[in-house]
Design a protein around this motif. Structure first.
Motif, short mmCIF file in Angstrom:
data_model
loop_
_atom_site.label_atom_id
_atom_site.label_comp_id
_atom_site.label_asym_id
_atom_site.label_seq_id
_atom_site.Cartn_x
_atom_site.Cartn_y
_atom_site.Cartn_z
N MET A 196 0.82 -1.21 0.00
CA MET A 196 0.00 0.00 0.00
C MET A 196 0.85 1.26 0.00
SD MET A 196 -3.08 -0.93 -0.30
CE MET A 196 -3.86 0.66 0.00
N SER A 197 1.96 1.23 0.72
CA SER A 197 2.85 2.39 0.70
C SER A 197 3.52 2.57 -0.66
CB SER A 197 3.91 2.25 1.79
OG SER A 197 4.77 1.16 1.52
N LEU A 198 3.91 1.46 -1.31
CA LEU A 198 4.50 1.56 -2.65
C LEU A 198 3.49 2.06 -3.67
CD1 LEU A 198 6.61 -1.74 -2.77
CD2 LEU A 198 7.39 0.57 -2.27
N PHE A 199 2.25 1.57 -3.58
CA PHE A 199 1.20 2.07 -4.47
C PHE A 199 0.96 3.56 -4.23
CE2 PHE A 199 -3.33 3.00 -5.11
CZ PHE A 199 -3.45 2.72 -6.46
N HIS A 200 1.00 3.98 -2.98
CA HIS A 200 0.83 5.39 -2.66
C HIS A 200 1.92 6.23 -3.30
CE1 HIS A 200 1.97 8.84 -0.07
NE2 HIS A 200 0.66 9.04 -0.01
N ASP A 201 3.17 5.77 -3.22
CA ASP A 201 4.28 6.53 -3.80
C ASP A 201 4.14 6.65 -5.32
OD1 ASP A 201 5.16 6.54 -1.21
OD2 ASP A 201 6.61 4.92 -1.52
N TYR A 221 13.65 1.81 -3.98
CA TYR A 221 14.20 2.60 -2.87
C TYR A 221 13.22 2.64 -1.69
CZ TYR A 221 15.60 6.60 -0.10
OH TYR A 221 15.94 7.42 0.94
N SER A 222 11.96 2.88 -1.98
CA SER A 222 10.98 2.96 -0.90
C SER A 222 10.83 1.63 -0.19
CB SER A 222 9.62 3.41 -1.47
OG SER A 222 8.66 3.50 -0.45
N LEU A 223 10.90 0.52 -0.93
CA LEU A 223 10.82 -0.79 -0.28
C LEU A 223 12.04 -1.03 0.61
CD1 LEU A 223 9.28 -3.47 -0.05
CD2 LEU A 223 10.75 -4.34 -1.86
N LEU A 266 10.73 10.51 -3.72
CA LEU A 266 11.51 10.36 -2.48
C LEU A 266 10.79 10.99 -1.30
CD1 LEU A 266 15.15 11.01 -3.75
CD2 LEU A 266 14.21 8.86 -2.90
N LEU A 267 10.22 12.15 -1.51
CA LEU A 267 9.46 12.78 -0.42
C LEU A 267 8.25 11.93 -0.03
CD1 LEU A 267 9.55 16.52 -1.56
CD2 LEU A 267 11.06 15.35 0.05
N ALA A 268 7.52 11.44 -1.04
CA ALA A 268 6.37 10.60 -0.74
C ALA A 268 6.78 9.27 -0.12
CB ALA A 268 5.56 10.35 -2.01
N GLY A 269 7.91 8.71 -0.54
CA GLY A 269 8.35 7.43 -0.01
C GLY A 269 8.81 7.51 1.44
N TYR A 323 7.69 9.64 3.65
CA TYR A 323 6.48 9.81 4.44
C TYR A 323 5.70 8.51 4.56
CZ TYR A 323 1.45 10.67 4.65
OH TYR A 323 0.12 10.59 4.93
N SER A 324 5.60 7.77 3.46
CA SER A 324 4.80 6.53 3.49
C SER A 324 5.48 5.44 4.30
CB SER A 324 4.57 6.04 2.06
OG SER A 324 5.80 5.68 1.44
N SER A 325 6.81 5.38 4.30
CA SER A 325 7.50 4.37 5.10
C SER A 325 7.31 4.60 6.59
CB SER A 325 9.00 4.38 4.77
OG SER A 325 9.21 4.04 3.41
N THR A 326 7.09 5.85 6.98
CA THR A 326 6.92 6.16 8.40
C THR A 326 5.50 5.91 8.86
OG1 THR A 326 8.65 7.83 8.22
CG2 THR A 326 7.21 7.97 10.14
N TYR A 327 4.52 6.29 8.06
CA TYR A 327 3.13 6.24 8.52
C TYR A 327 2.31 5.14 7.85
CZ TYR A 327 3.80 10.48 11.18
OH TYR A 327 4.23 11.38 12.11
N ILE A 328 2.29 5.10 6.52
CA ILE A 328 1.41 4.13 5.84
C ILE A 328 1.89 2.70 6.08
CG2 ILE A 328 0.51 3.40 3.62
CD1 ILE A 328 0.70 6.28 2.70
#
Length: 424
Positions: free
Chosen positions: A269-274, A303-305, A375-378, A380-385
């Motif tokens: 879900m966080s990767l889809f969000h990014d 990177y986000s993963l 990168l900014l979205a990733g 944020y999503s790694s911390t919360y989503i």
């Protein structure tokens, strides 16, 4: 003389044969013995040590007899709960072994924990609004697809002397070739020129391109003119979407096997969000979307993963090692411990991305823009989503500690063979 006679009996000893002197001596010795006995240390202040010892032993024996009797009663009352206690001890021992493998039970002490999950609900609402806004922007405005998806003309151009990209773009615009994309191919003399769909006559296109690209005091040579049709562009577009979906499915399976299924849903879900937020920004502002931007989104997913896996590994470790705190506090502790690493990583990567954005030229500009947004979205999503979704699904310590099942009682089977009892 009278004074000396009165003091003499007290200072000189009396003979032992006189009756009065012997009685006085015996009384004095008894008094001295009593005084000496009193000067000895006493435990209770009421009698001699021997008496106290005898009384203490008697009391201790009585207490022991009482304890033994009560212990025998307790044995009969606790006999039914021993099996459950044994199972619990086995589970605790397995948990302690898992904690020992992770480095022992971890004490938080006076460590300051940042309450990230206090902002869980506001951040969830913000993420939902961003995703919905991105989907609306993609549906209404659409993507400004590049030549890789819509088709067009690409040509390799070589000059004798170095040229500027803006000069080549302006020369093409003056001759009727609008919306041209010019990129360097290693050196400033070799360029790649991309144009919107033109006529299918390759010979006429070569002559017109040579006329348009000719600069003053700088001859040009054109080679490898390729015409990309719209059908090929549609196939590339569909293959790109399939590649993006396949990447998300593979990430789901990897995290589910490596960690836990609840965490895998949060990661996907966080990767889809990014990905959807980055594409939505390009659709909202009309930025050109080509294969370089798609490559940036795929790199962003990796990177986000990676950032999410670091957080998940610390969450699993703290669930196994830390005792006496809630799952929410465990996630806050994990995010606090990985915050420094996250800041250092994102800052160094952003420096490289900004350098490519402002110094890499037109060929890397939109690639860098997509990475910057992602990168900014990733982060944020790694911390919360990625952390809040598993917490909402009931993530707890039981998901990471292996439970020991109680052993089944084996049935004892006896064989009554009459030949066993025969004697030779």
């Amino acid at each position: 003389m009278a004074t000396e006679n009165n003091n003499a009996p007290n200072n000189t000893p009396t003979p032992s044969g006189s009756g009065d002197g012997s009685g006085n001596n015996s009384n004095n010795t008894n008094d001295n013995n009593q005084r000496r006995r009193r000067n000895k240390p006493r435990r209770d202040g009421k009698g001699s040590n021997s008496k106290t010892n005898h009384s203490g032993n008697a009391k201790s024996n009585k207490n022991k007899s009482r304890r033994n009797s009560s212990h025998s009663v307790d044995k009969s009352s606790k006999a039914l709960s021993t099996q459950a206690d044994d199972v619990n001890q086995e589970i605790d021992s397995a948990a302690d072994e898992a904690a020992a493998k992770e480095g022992g039970i971890k004490a938080i002490g006076n460590q300051r924990i940042i309450p990230f999950m206090k902002l869980e609900k506001p951040m969830a609402i913000l993420s939902l609004l961003m995703v919905i806004g991105s989907i609306i922007a993609i549906a209404v405005n659409g993507l400004n697809l590049g030549l890789d998806f819509t088709g067009g003309v690409s040509a390799d151009v070589r000059y004798e002397q170095p040229v500027e990209q803006g000069e080549v773009v302006q020369a093409l615009a003056d001759n009727g070739f609008d919306d041209a994309i010019v990129q360097y191919l290693g050196t400033r003399e070799e360029l790649l020129v991309r144009l919107p769909p033109q006529s299918d006559n390759v010979d006429g296109l070569n002559s017109s391109l040579e006329t348009a690209l000719t600069l003053a005091d700088n001859t040009v040579e054109i080679s490898n003119v390729n015409i990309i049709g719209s059908q090929v562009g549609n196939e590339v577009y569909l293959n790109s979407v399939m590649a993006l979906a396949l990447a998300l499915v593979c990430m789901l399976g990897y995290v589910a096997l490596r960690f836990q299924f609840k965490l895998s849903l949060g990661a996907v879900m966080s990767l889809f969000h990014d990905a959807i937020v980055t594409i939505g920004v390009f659709a909202l502002f009309g930025f050109p979307f080509d294969l370089t931007v798609l490559a940036a989104i795929l790199a962003l997913i990796g990177y986000s993963l990676n950032d999410t896996i670091v957080v998940y590994d610390r969450i699993r470790e703290n669930f196994r090692r830390v005792r006496g705190i809630t799952p929410r506090q465990t996630i806050d502790l994990s995010l606090t411990e990985t915050l420094r690493r996250t800041i250092m990583t994102i800052s160094t990567v952003l420096l490289v991305v900004l350098a490519m954005m402002f110094l890499g030229g037109d060929g890397l500009y939109w690639f860098s823009v997509a990475l910057f947004i992602g990168l900014l979205a990733g982060t944020y999503s790694s911390t919360y989503i990625a952390s809040s979704i598993p917490l909402r699904m009931g993530l707890s310590r039981d998901d990471f500690v292996v439970k020991v099942k109680p052993e089944f009682e084996e049935e004892i089977v006896t064989f009554n063979d009459p030949k066993m009892f025969e004697q030779d």
